[in-house]
Motif scaffolding. Structure first.
Motif, PDB file in Angstrom:
ATOM      1  N   THR A  97       0.865  -1.075   0.056  1.00 17.23           N
ATOM      2  CA  THR A  97       0.242   0.195   0.058  1.00 17.23           C
ATOM      3  C   THR A  97       0.940   0.921   0.351  1.00 17.23           C
ATOM      4  O   THR A  97       0.194   2.060  -0.236  1.00 17.23           O
ATOM      5  N   GLN A  98       1.835   0.648  -0.301  1.00 18.72           N
ATOM      6  CA  GLN A  98       3.134   2.088  -0.137  1.00 18.72           C
ATOM      7  C   GLN A  98       4.499   1.682  -1.388  1.00 18.72           C
ATOM      8  O   GLN A  98       5.114   1.872  -0.651  1.00 18.72           O
ATOM      9  N   PRO A  99       3.426   2.401  -2.509  1.00 14.61           N
ATOM     10  CA  PRO A  99       4.541   1.556  -3.362  1.00 14.61           C
ATOM     11  C   PRO A  99       5.755   2.712  -3.219  1.00 14.61           C
ATOM     12  O   PRO A  99       6.006   4.345  -3.349  1.00 14.61           O
ATOM     13  N   THR A 100       6.544   2.546  -3.285  1.00 16.57           N
ATOM     14  CA  THR A 100       8.660   2.609  -3.380  1.00 16.57           C
ATOM     15  C   THR A 100       8.718   1.881  -3.906  1.00 16.57           C
ATOM     16  O   THR A 100       9.139   0.339  -4.520  1.00 16.57           O
ATOM     17  N   ALA A 101      10.582   3.144  -4.586  1.00  9.81           N
ATOM     18  CA  ALA A 101      11.755   2.122  -5.035  1.00  9.81           C
ATOM     19  C   ALA A 101      12.771   2.072  -4.500  1.00  9.81           C
ATOM     20  O   ALA A 101      13.219   3.440  -3.750  1.00  9.81           O
ATOM     21  N   PHE A 102      13.535   0.888  -4.056  1.00 12.59           N
ATOM     22  CA  PHE A 102      14.226   1.000  -3.660  1.00 12.59           C
ATOM     23  C   PHE A 102      15.777  -0.222  -3.862  1.00 12.59           C
ATOM     24  O   PHE A 102      15.606  -0.636  -4.680  1.00 12.59           O
ATOM     25  N   ILE A 103      16.677   0.708  -3.643  1.00 12.29           N
ATOM     26  CA  ILE A 103      18.208   0.376  -4.408  1.00 12.29           C
ATOM     27  C   ILE A 103      19.252   0.829  -2.862  1.00 12.29           C
ATOM     28  O   ILE A 103      19.153   1.020  -2.305  1.00 12.29           O
ATOM     29  N   LEU A 104      19.570  -0.942  -2.515  1.00  7.99           N
ATOM     30  CA  LEU A 104      20.322  -1.044  -1.247  1.00  7.99           C
ATOM     31  C   LEU A 104      22.013  -1.505  -1.994  1.00  7.99           C
ATOM     32  O   LEU A 104      21.632  -2.299  -2.432  1.00  7.99           O
ATOM     33  N   THR A 105      22.598  -0.320  -1.187  1.00  4.02           N
ATOM     34  CA  THR A 105      23.629  -0.940  -1.409  1.00  4.02           C
ATOM     35  C   THR A 105      24.959  -0.864  -0.371  1.00  4.02           C
ATOM     36  O   THR A 105      24.779  -0.222   0.818  1.00  4.02           O
ATOM     37  N   THR A 106      25.859  -2.238  -0.559  1.00  6.72           N
ATOM     38  CA  THR A 106      26.821  -1.660   0.984  1.00  6.72           C
ATOM     39  C   THR A 106      28.528  -1.530  -0.027  1.00  6.72           C
ATOM     40  O   THR A 106      29.283  -1.403  -0.627  1.00  6.72           O
ATOM     41  N   TYR A 107      29.107  -0.362   1.216  1.00  8.43           N
ATOM     42  CA  TYR A 107      29.531   0.050   1.524  1.00  8.43           C
ATOM     43  C   TYR A 107      31.519  -0.586   2.578  1.00  8.43           C
ATOM     44  O   TYR A 107      30.007  -0.476   3.763  1.00  8.43           O
ATOM     45  N   THR A 108      32.636  -0.386   2.361  1.00  7.85           N
ATOM     46  CA  THR A 108      33.337  -0.302   3.476  1.00  7.85           C
ATOM     47  C   THR A 108      33.662   1.510   3.996  1.00  7.85           C
ATOM     48  O   THR A 108      33.359   1.897   2.787  1.00  7.85           O
ATOM     49  N   ASP A 148      38.702 -10.188  14.314  1.00  8.59           N
ATOM     50  CA  ASP A 148      37.979 -11.850  13.847  1.00  8.59           C
ATOM     51  C   ASP A 148      37.121 -11.092  12.564  1.00  8.59           C
ATOM     52  O   ASP A 148      36.394 -11.893  12.215  1.00  8.59           O
ATOM     53  N   LYS A 149      36.604 -10.145  13.342  1.00 12.58           N
ATOM     54  CA  LYS A 149      34.367  -9.749  12.374  1.00 12.58           C
ATOM     55  C   LYS A 149      34.934  -8.560  11.688  1.00 12.58           C
ATOM     56  O   LYS A 149      35.931  -7.604  11.810  1.00 12.58           O
ATOM     57  N   SER A 150      34.330  -8.253  10.272  1.00 11.91           N
ATOM     58  CA  SER A 150      34.396  -7.561   9.973  1.00 11.91           C
ATOM     59  C   SER A 150      32.978  -6.366   9.756  1.00 11.91           C
ATOM     60  O   SER A 150      31.508  -7.182  10.562  1.00 11.91           O
ATOM     61  N   VAL A 151      32.457  -5.566   9.448  1.00 10.08           N
ATOM     62  CA  VAL A 151      31.293  -4.225   9.299  1.00 10.08           C
ATOM     63  C   VAL A 151      30.935  -3.766   7.881  1.00 10.08           C
ATOM     64  O   VAL A 151      32.374  -3.529   7.398  1.00 10.08           O
ATOM     65  N   LEU A 152      30.293  -3.596   7.495  1.00 11.61           N
ATOM     66  CA  LEU A 152      30.394  -2.470   6.228  1.00 11.61           C
ATOM     67  C   LEU A 152      28.954  -1.140   6.954  1.00 11.61           C
ATOM     68  O   LEU A 152      28.063  -1.944   7.978  1.00 11.61           O
ATOM     69  N   PHE A 153      28.784  -0.296   5.790  1.00 14.46           N
ATOM     70  CA  PHE A 153      27.555   0.361   6.122  1.00 14.46           C
ATOM     71  C   PHE A 153      26.183   0.335   4.484  1.00 14.46           C
ATOM     72  O   PHE A 153      27.058  -0.507   3.865  1.00 14.46           O
ATOM     73  N   LEU A 154      25.297   0.231   5.333  1.00 16.15           N
ATOM     74  CA  LEU A 154      24.221  -0.175   4.416  1.00 16.15           C
ATOM     75  C   LEU A 154      23.629   1.108   3.722  1.00 16.15           C
ATOM     76  O   LEU A 154      23.383   1.802   4.366  1.00 16.15           O
ATOM     77  N   ARG A 155      23.124   1.697   3.108  1.00 12.88           N
ATOM     78  CA  ARG A 155      22.724   2.712   2.285  1.00 12.88           C
ATOM     79  C   ARG A 155      21.190   2.655   1.462  1.00 12.88           C
ATOM     80  O   ARG A 155      21.342   1.418   1.059  1.00 12.88           O
ATOM     81  N   VAL A 156      20.034   3.087   1.838  1.00 11.59           N
ATOM     82  CA  VAL A 156      19.128   2.467   1.678  1.00 11.59           C
ATOM     83  C   VAL A 156      18.824   3.384   1.228  1.00 11.59           C
ATOM     84  O   VAL A 156      18.168   4.291   0.927  1.00 11.59           O
ATOM     85  N   LEU A 157      18.399   3.881  -0.880  1.00 10.00           N
ATOM     86  CA  LEU A 157      17.543   4.744  -1.479  1.00 10.00           C
ATOM     87  C   LEU A 157      16.298   4.366  -1.910  1.00 10.00           C
ATOM     88  O   LEU A 157      15.819   3.676  -2.144  1.00 10.00           O
TER      89      LEU A 157
END
Length: 240
Positions: A97-108, A148-157
């Protein structure tokens, strides 16, 4: 047999019937490549997703595409405590009911620092979030050192994807209620959250095959019985 596979596909599709889904699949980089303990990370106010807290229910701002933001409004999140070389996917689920276009991208972090536009977007989002909310354990990127773990940033447009004669909705796009889900792949092949669905499909398929064979055998027996009775009636007529 085709109806068996169709029933399995219906079971699989039912899982997503309540909402639209967009996702990105990635492999967590080596811990040394993510700069998890870089001072530039401390102080950022971002909601986090981790393997132990993989689901976040929140609302995302969305806008219609503009010349300055052709893909909509950016929201940022912090993916933490990832296992290096492990395949993951992040899904965003939202109501139809909420029409939206999403783009997900991960970055170091190094990816972001190499692009001034990403730095500006991340800093602006963090500052806005800090102004609206007090930092908490869930939305602060500062964490215990874990080499011994890694992290990433997630951008959601998020870009509004509708047209209406309602002037208010066209001028002011309401926030979109979403679920963000971090899902590791088992053996880097199959999303962990789909295991119950896959198991259910297997059970339904096996039961369907057993029932189909039983009905087929029953019909064959009835047909054979009918032929025998017909032959007996023919014999009786001959003897008469």
């Amino acid at each position: 047999m085709r109806w068996i596979w169709q029933s399995g596909l219906l079971v699989l599709g039912a899982r997503f019937a309540f909402a639209n889904v967009e996702k990105t699949i990635f492999v967590a980089p080596a811990a040394s490549e993510t700069a998890a303990n870089d001072p530039a990370v401390d102080g950022l106010v971002l909601d986090r997703l981790t393997p132990s807290e993989p689901v976040l229910r929140t609302s995302l701002n969305a806008t219609f595409p503009t010349e300055d933001a052709p893909l909509g409004t950016a929201s940022w999140f912090y993916l933490e405590n990832l296992r290096p070389d492990q395949r993951y996917e992040v899904r965003v689920c939202w109501l139809a009911t909420q029409p939206t276009a999403f783009i997900l991208t991960t970055y170091t972090l190094s990816d972001i620092l190499a692009d001034s536009a990403l730095v500006s977007s991340l800093s602006h989002f963090s500052a806005t979030k800090e102004h609206r909310n007090l930092p908490s354990e869930r939305n602060s990127t500062k964490s215990v050192n874990n080499n011994d773990k890694s992290v990433l940033f997630l951008r959601v447009l998020a870009a509004a994807d509708y047209y209406t004669t309602n002037t208010t909705l066209m001028e002011n796009v309401p926030p979109v209620a979403v679920d963000l889900i971090l899902d590791p792949f088992l053996a880097n092949v199959f999303p962990r959250s789909l295991v119950p669905t896959a198991a259910w499909i297997v059970v339904v398929t096996v039961v369907s095959v057993v029932v189909a064979r039983f009905i087929s055998g029953l019909l064959s027996d009835l047909a054979a019985t009918g032929r025998i009775e017909e032959e007996e009636r023919k014999e009786d007529k001959k003897t008469q």
